[in-house]
Design a protein around this motif. Structure first.
Motif, PDB file in Angstrom:
ATOM      1  N   VAL A  11       0.797  -1.407  -0.055  1.00 15.06           N
ATOM      2  CA  VAL A  11       0.037   0.102  -0.134  1.00 15.06           C
ATOM      3  C   VAL A  11       0.844   1.320  -0.021  1.00 15.06           C
ATOM      4  N   ALA A  12       0.273   2.217  -0.673  1.00 15.43           N
ATOM      5  CA  ALA A  12       1.227   3.493  -0.856  1.00 15.43           C
ATOM      6  C   ALA A  12       0.267   4.893  -0.559  1.00 15.43           C
ATOM      7  N   ASP A  13       0.595   5.522   0.471  1.00 13.45           N
ATOM      8  CA  ASP A  13      -0.266   6.842   0.439  1.00 13.45           C
ATOM      9  C   ASP A  13       0.324   7.653   1.416  1.00 13.45           C
ATOM     10  N   ASN A  14       0.579   9.104   1.320  1.00 16.33           N
ATOM     11  CA  ASN A  14       1.197   9.922   2.351  1.00 16.33           C
ATOM     12  C   ASN A  14       0.399  10.405   3.380  1.00 16.33           C
ATOM     13  N   HIS A  15      -0.983   9.741   3.360  1.00 12.45           N
ATOM     14  CA  HIS A  15      -1.960  10.258   4.610  1.00 12.45           C
ATOM     15  C   HIS A  15      -2.106   9.013   5.524  1.00 12.45           C
ATOM     16  N   GLN A  16      -1.503   8.962   6.622  1.00  7.06           N
ATOM     17  CA  GLN A  16      -1.780   7.891   7.526  1.00  7.06           C
ATOM     18  C   GLN A  16      -3.231   7.554   7.523  1.00  7.06           C
ATOM     19  N   GLU A  42       8.683   6.959  -5.094  1.00  9.12           N
ATOM     20  CA  GLU A  42      10.102   6.308  -5.399  1.00  9.12           C
ATOM     21  C   GLU A  42      10.264   4.907  -4.756  1.00  9.12           C
ATOM     22  N   GLN A  43       9.708   5.226  -3.201  1.00  9.01           N
ATOM     23  CA  GLN A  43       9.751   4.044  -2.415  1.00  9.01           C
ATOM     24  C   GLN A  43       8.895   2.675  -2.793  1.00  9.01           C
ATOM     25  N   LEU A  44       7.662   3.292  -3.470  1.00 12.76           N
ATOM     26  CA  LEU A  44       6.725   2.345  -4.053  1.00 12.76           C
ATOM     27  C   LEU A  44       7.496   1.582  -5.308  1.00 12.76           C
ATOM     28  N   ALA A  45       8.100   2.287  -6.171  1.00 15.96           N
ATOM     29  CA  ALA A  45       8.702   1.561  -7.125  1.00 15.96           C
ATOM     30  C   ALA A  45       9.761   0.620  -6.630  1.00 15.96           C
ATOM     31  N   ALA A  63       4.668  11.984  -2.985  1.00 16.40           N
ATOM     32  CA  ALA A  63       5.748  12.822  -3.268  1.00 16.40           C
ATOM     33  C   ALA A  63       7.068  12.108  -3.962  1.00 16.40           C
ATOM     34  N   LYS A  64       7.951  12.829  -4.673  1.00 18.42           N
ATOM     35  CA  LYS A  64       9.075  12.412  -5.216  1.00 18.42           C
ATOM     36  C   LYS A  64       8.675  11.818  -6.853  1.00 18.42           C
ATOM     37  N   LYS A  65       7.493  10.969  -6.882  1.00 17.53           N
ATOM     38  CA  LYS A  65       7.040  10.606  -8.066  1.00 17.53           C
ATOM     39  C   LYS A  65       5.606  10.205  -7.783  1.00 17.53           C
ATOM     40  N   ASN A  66       4.741  10.583  -8.765  1.00 15.91           N
ATOM     41  CA  ASN A  66       3.239  10.377  -8.447  1.00 15.91           C
ATOM     42  C   ASN A  66       2.985   9.116  -8.878  1.00 15.91           C
ATOM     43  N   GLY A  67       1.587   8.411  -7.997  1.00 16.47           N
ATOM     44  CA  GLY A  67       1.487   7.057  -8.152  1.00 16.47           C
ATOM     45  C   GLY A  67       1.355   6.391  -9.515  1.00 16.47           C
ATOM     46  N   LEU A  68       0.582   7.418 -10.560  1.00 16.10           N
ATOM     47  CA  LEU A  68       0.655   6.801 -11.893  1.00 16.10           C
ATOM     48  C   LEU A  68       2.045   6.612 -12.361  1.00 16.10           C
ATOM     49  N   GLU A  69       2.955   7.597 -12.299  1.00 13.44           N
ATOM     50  CA  GLU A  69       4.438   7.272 -12.663  1.00 13.44           C
ATOM     51  C   GLU A  69       4.970   6.002 -12.216  1.00 13.44           C
ATOM     52  N   ALA A  70       4.962   6.131 -10.972  1.00 16.57           N
ATOM     53  CA  ALA A  70       5.385   4.825 -10.312  1.00 16.57           C
ATOM     54  C   ALA A  70       4.902   3.597 -11.068  1.00 16.57           C
TER      55      ALA A  70
END
Length: 244
Positions: A11-16, A42-45, A63-70
């Motif tokens: 899972v990836a989100d910047n909101h807890q 970046e961490q997701l990728a 942050a660093k790279k949006n979810g679509l790009e990743a």
């Protein structure tokens, strides 16, 4: 489904708050196994390359790279990966579905709606697993190598890494270390996509990595329950990230 391996999820989100909802729903469903959580693209990728999940639940604004790009990078590396996008914005829906997203949820996420999306993902993943299970891909992939006196047959999924040692190569598995007079250049084309030529002296099975630690001009690769170590050069580390 009885005997089915758990569906491995990152899972990836910047909101807890969103992470908590995803975790709560996932832990209530025994067929899913949460194997990682990330706060930026970046961490997701990177997590996807190392852990190879079946499913990713991700926000789009990261942050660093949006979810679509990743996810575009992840799908290039792992085409069978499934994704559910969760976002506060509905303008990305068309792009998300063009990537064959399983579902697209707009925040605030309702647990029931997330449960439905996960059920949909489960059905797709189980269908694909059965299809593969009944097909010829069930056969184990074998690396055939010469040693000094005979021919070796080593299952690819047992190989942790291969090391160039002088004029020969060493093939490391948990059971044994095999040596062969064959060169890396000859061995590499016989390996599958799990393997990466990460250093002039090492080919590494990306699926077997447990940890990568920076050390001076290279990165040291650790393997689960195994003492021998491999290396990835700094230059190749960037290439691994691009690979995904």
């Amino acid at each position: 489904m009885a005997g089915m391996c758990p569906i491995r999820v990152i899972v990836a989100d910047n909101h807890q708050e969103s992470i908590d909802i995803m975790k709560r729903v996932l832990t209530s469903l025994p067929e899913f196994q949460l194997i990682g959580q990330c706060v930026n693209g970046e961490q997701l990728a990177w997590e996807v390359i190392v852990k190879k999940p079946d499913l990713v639940l991700t926000a789009i604004k990261l942050a660093k790279k949006n979810g679509l790009e990743a996810m575009k990078e992840c799908l290039a590396f792992l085409p069978s990966l499934k994704v559910i996008f969760i976002t506060g914005y509905d303008e990305y829906a068309i792009e998300a579905f063009s990537m064959a997203a399983v579902d697209y949820l707009v925040k605030p996420v309702e647990e029931g709606r997330l449960g439905q999306a996960l059920e949909k993902a489960k059905n797709i993943i189980e269908f694909e697993r059965e299809k593969i299970g009944n097909g010829p891909t069930q056969q184990q992939k074998i690396l055939q190598l010469r040693d000094q006196t005979a021919t070796l047959f080593i299952p690819l999924d047992e190989i942790l890494f291969i090391e160039k040692a002088g004029k020969k190569c060493l093939v490391y598995t948990k059971k044994e270390i095999y040596d062969t007079p064959e060169t890396m250049a000859r061995i590499l084309p016989r390996l599958d996509d799990s393997f990466f030529h990460g250093h002039r002296s090492y080919i590494i099975n990306l699926e077997k990595i447990s940890q990568i630690i920076p050390q001076k001009e290279s990165f040291i690769v650790h393997f689960k329950d195994y003492d021998q170590l491999a290396k990835i050069s700094k230059l190749k580390m960037n290439e691994i990230k691009k690979l995904i």
